[in-house]
Design a protein around this motif. Structure first.
Motif, PDB file in Angstrom:
ATOM      1  N   GLN A 184     -67.642 -36.487  32.533  1.00  0.00           N
ATOM      2  CA  GLN A 184     -68.982 -36.478  31.951  1.00  0.00           C
ATOM      3  C   GLN A 184     -69.494 -35.033  31.938  1.00  0.00           C
ATOM      4  O   GLN A 184     -70.429 -34.691  32.655  1.00  0.00           O
ATOM      5  CB  GLN A 184     -69.939 -37.344  32.769  1.00  0.00           C
ATOM      6  CG  GLN A 184     -69.580 -38.817  32.856  1.00  0.00           C
ATOM      7  CD  GLN A 184     -70.043 -39.591  31.647  1.00  0.00           C
ATOM      8  OE1 GLN A 184     -69.295 -40.321  31.038  1.00  0.00           O
ATOM      9  NE2 GLN A 184     -71.297 -39.420  31.265  1.00  0.00           N
ATOM     10  N   HIS A 224     -67.463 -41.377  26.337  1.00  0.00           N
ATOM     11  CA  HIS A 224     -66.708 -40.842  27.464  1.00  0.00           C
ATOM     12  C   HIS A 224     -65.692 -41.866  28.004  1.00  0.00           C
ATOM     13  O   HIS A 224     -65.419 -42.870  27.348  1.00  0.00           O
ATOM     14  CB  HIS A 224     -67.633 -40.334  28.575  1.00  0.00           C
ATOM     15  CG  HIS A 224     -68.578 -39.254  28.124  1.00  0.00           C
ATOM     16  ND1 HIS A 224     -69.791 -39.542  27.519  1.00  0.00           N
ATOM     17  CD2 HIS A 224     -68.494 -37.911  28.170  1.00  0.00           C
ATOM     18  CE1 HIS A 224     -70.418 -38.400  27.230  1.00  0.00           C
ATOM     19  NE2 HIS A 224     -69.641 -37.399  27.612  1.00  0.00           N
ATOM     20  N   SER A 242     -62.741 -42.939  34.879  1.00  0.00           N
ATOM     21  CA  SER A 242     -63.981 -42.432  35.483  1.00  0.00           C
ATOM     22  C   SER A 242     -63.923 -42.505  37.001  1.00  0.00           C
ATOM     23  O   SER A 242     -64.281 -41.549  37.699  1.00  0.00           O
ATOM     24  CB  SER A 242     -65.182 -43.233  34.966  1.00  0.00           C
ATOM     25  OG  SER A 242     -65.315 -43.110  33.572  1.00  0.00           O
ATOM     26  N   GLU A 289     -70.875 -41.775  36.475  1.00  0.00           N
ATOM     27  CA  GLU A 289     -69.562 -41.328  35.999  1.00  0.00           C
ATOM     28  C   GLU A 289     -68.424 -41.763  36.908  1.00  0.00           C
ATOM     29  O   GLU A 289     -67.313 -41.247  36.818  1.00  0.00           O
ATOM     30  CB  GLU A 289     -69.535 -39.811  35.792  1.00  0.00           C
ATOM     31  CG  GLU A 289     -69.758 -38.956  37.014  1.00  0.00           C
ATOM     32  CD  GLU A 289     -69.703 -37.463  36.686  1.00  0.00           C
ATOM     33  OE1 GLU A 289     -68.677 -37.021  36.130  1.00  0.00           O
ATOM     34  OE2 GLU A 289     -70.686 -36.751  36.974  1.00  0.00           O
ATOM     35  N   HIS A 332     -74.821 -38.548  35.195  1.00  0.00           N
ATOM     36  CA  HIS A 332     -73.896 -37.735  35.984  1.00  0.00           C
ATOM     37  C   HIS A 332     -73.881 -38.248  37.420  1.00  0.00           C
ATOM     38  O   HIS A 332     -74.863 -38.807  37.906  1.00  0.00           O
ATOM     39  CB  HIS A 332     -74.313 -36.257  35.987  1.00  0.00           C
ATOM     40  CG  HIS A 332     -74.296 -35.612  34.638  1.00  0.00           C
ATOM     41  ND1 HIS A 332     -73.168 -35.551  33.854  1.00  0.00           N
ATOM     42  CD2 HIS A 332     -75.271 -34.985  33.930  1.00  0.00           C
ATOM     43  CE1 HIS A 332     -73.441 -34.908  32.730  1.00  0.00           C
ATOM     44  NE2 HIS A 332     -74.713 -34.569  32.747  1.00  0.00           N
TER      45      HIS A 332
END
Length: 306
Positions: free
Chosen positions: A271, A86, A92, A69, A64
């Motif tokens: 995320q 993800h 992102s 992310e 995180h």
């Protein structure tokens, strides 16, 4: 049996959240039948690269915050040709930059809060928006660094002088009302949850991750039109940024003058947390998807260079 490496920990302000997410994910993937290794990611990138050699079948990205992310580790995994869970680099990076994400949401016609990025000197000199307003870091998650400036508040200059989140801050109008969130799996919105912080009116870091820090009401008891709009906007935001896998959109719902009221998209999280108090697993369970099934679905949809 597929070999999966879980990346967790990291170097951001959300390290403890990532560690909690990683522990849950490791157990869930093993329960789902995967051969799982894990890497507690630190400052030594060469150590991470060495631990990823030979390459696993997939990486479960449980990091995180910054470097986890924001597209950084995603770019490394793309370079190595290792599928990962993800969103990819572009989605992102844009989602982590609240200013860039807001621009994309606006171009897609999604309902966003009025606001703009300002320099710290401008914030120190005077109010950039009518009171009340919210001051946010441009590139942090989990409500890290968020400040409220209300009528009669004299903390504005102090906030600017002690700011530690870069040369600019995102300033947005304060939206009264309720906190809502919607998780997305692929192109499917899961549910609308209302979040009520126990300690106060703001769903801050402590409310998010402390045991008993908030109450989650699922499905949210809101006007049917707002419920449907939140589900639709969450999927539209996911698509607007080019997200993949799972994401979660956070909203403010101003029903202070009565329903149906006004729904405002705050941000998208590429995320979403997978801790014992996290919202995405709760919504998946509400839809009949267990936590091991959710984690397995993420691995099965892992990809790279997207």
């Amino acid at each position: 049996m597929s070999r999966v490496v879980v990346l967790y920990g990291g170097m951001s302000a959300e390290r403890e959240v990532s560690l909690s997410t990683g522990v849950q994910v490791i157990a869930a993937l093993r329960q789902a039948g995967f051969d799982v290794d894990s890497i507690d990611v630190g400052h030594d990138l060469s150590a991470v690269l060495a631990a990823l050699t030979p390459a696993p079948d997939a990486v479960f990205n449980a990091l995180h915050g910054r470097f986890g992310e924001d597209g950084a580790i995603q770019g490394v995994l793309d370079w190595m040709g290792i599928p990962y869970t993800h969103s990819g680099v572009r989605a992102s990076a844009m989602a982590m930059n609240k200013q860039a994400a807001k621009a994309m949401f606006a171009s897609a016609g999604l309902p966003i809060a009025k606001g703009r990025a300002v320099s710290l000197s401008e914030l120190e000199a005077g109010d950039p928006l009518p009171l009340p307003y919210v001051v946010k870091p441009v590139g942090e998650g989990s409500s890290v660094g968020v400040q409220f400036v209300r009528t009669g508040d004299n903390r504005r200059a102090e906030i600017a002088q002690t700011w530690s989140f870069g040369p600019t801050a995102l300033v947005e109008e304060y939206i009264p009302g309720r906190e809502l969130t919607v998780g997305v799996m692929g192109d499917r919105a899961l549910a609308v949850t209302e979040i009520r912080a126990v300690a106060g009116s703001f769903y801050d870091y402590e409310s998010k991750y402390a045991d008993g820090g908030s109450r989650h009401i699922i499905p949210a008891a809101v006007h049917p039109d707002i419920y449907a709009q939140a589900m639709e906007v969450a999927v539209s935001a996911h698509r607007a940024l080019g997200c993949r896998g799972a994401s979660r959109c956070d909203f403010r719902y101003d029903d202070t003058a009565g329903e149906p009221g006004r729904l405002v998209l705050l941000e998208i999280n590429t995320q979403p947390g997978l801790t014992p108090t996290s919202l995405l697993p709760e919504q998946a369970a509400h839809c009949g998807v267990s936590f091991p099934e959710l984690c397995a679905w993420m691995v099965e949809n892992a990809a790279c260079r997207v």
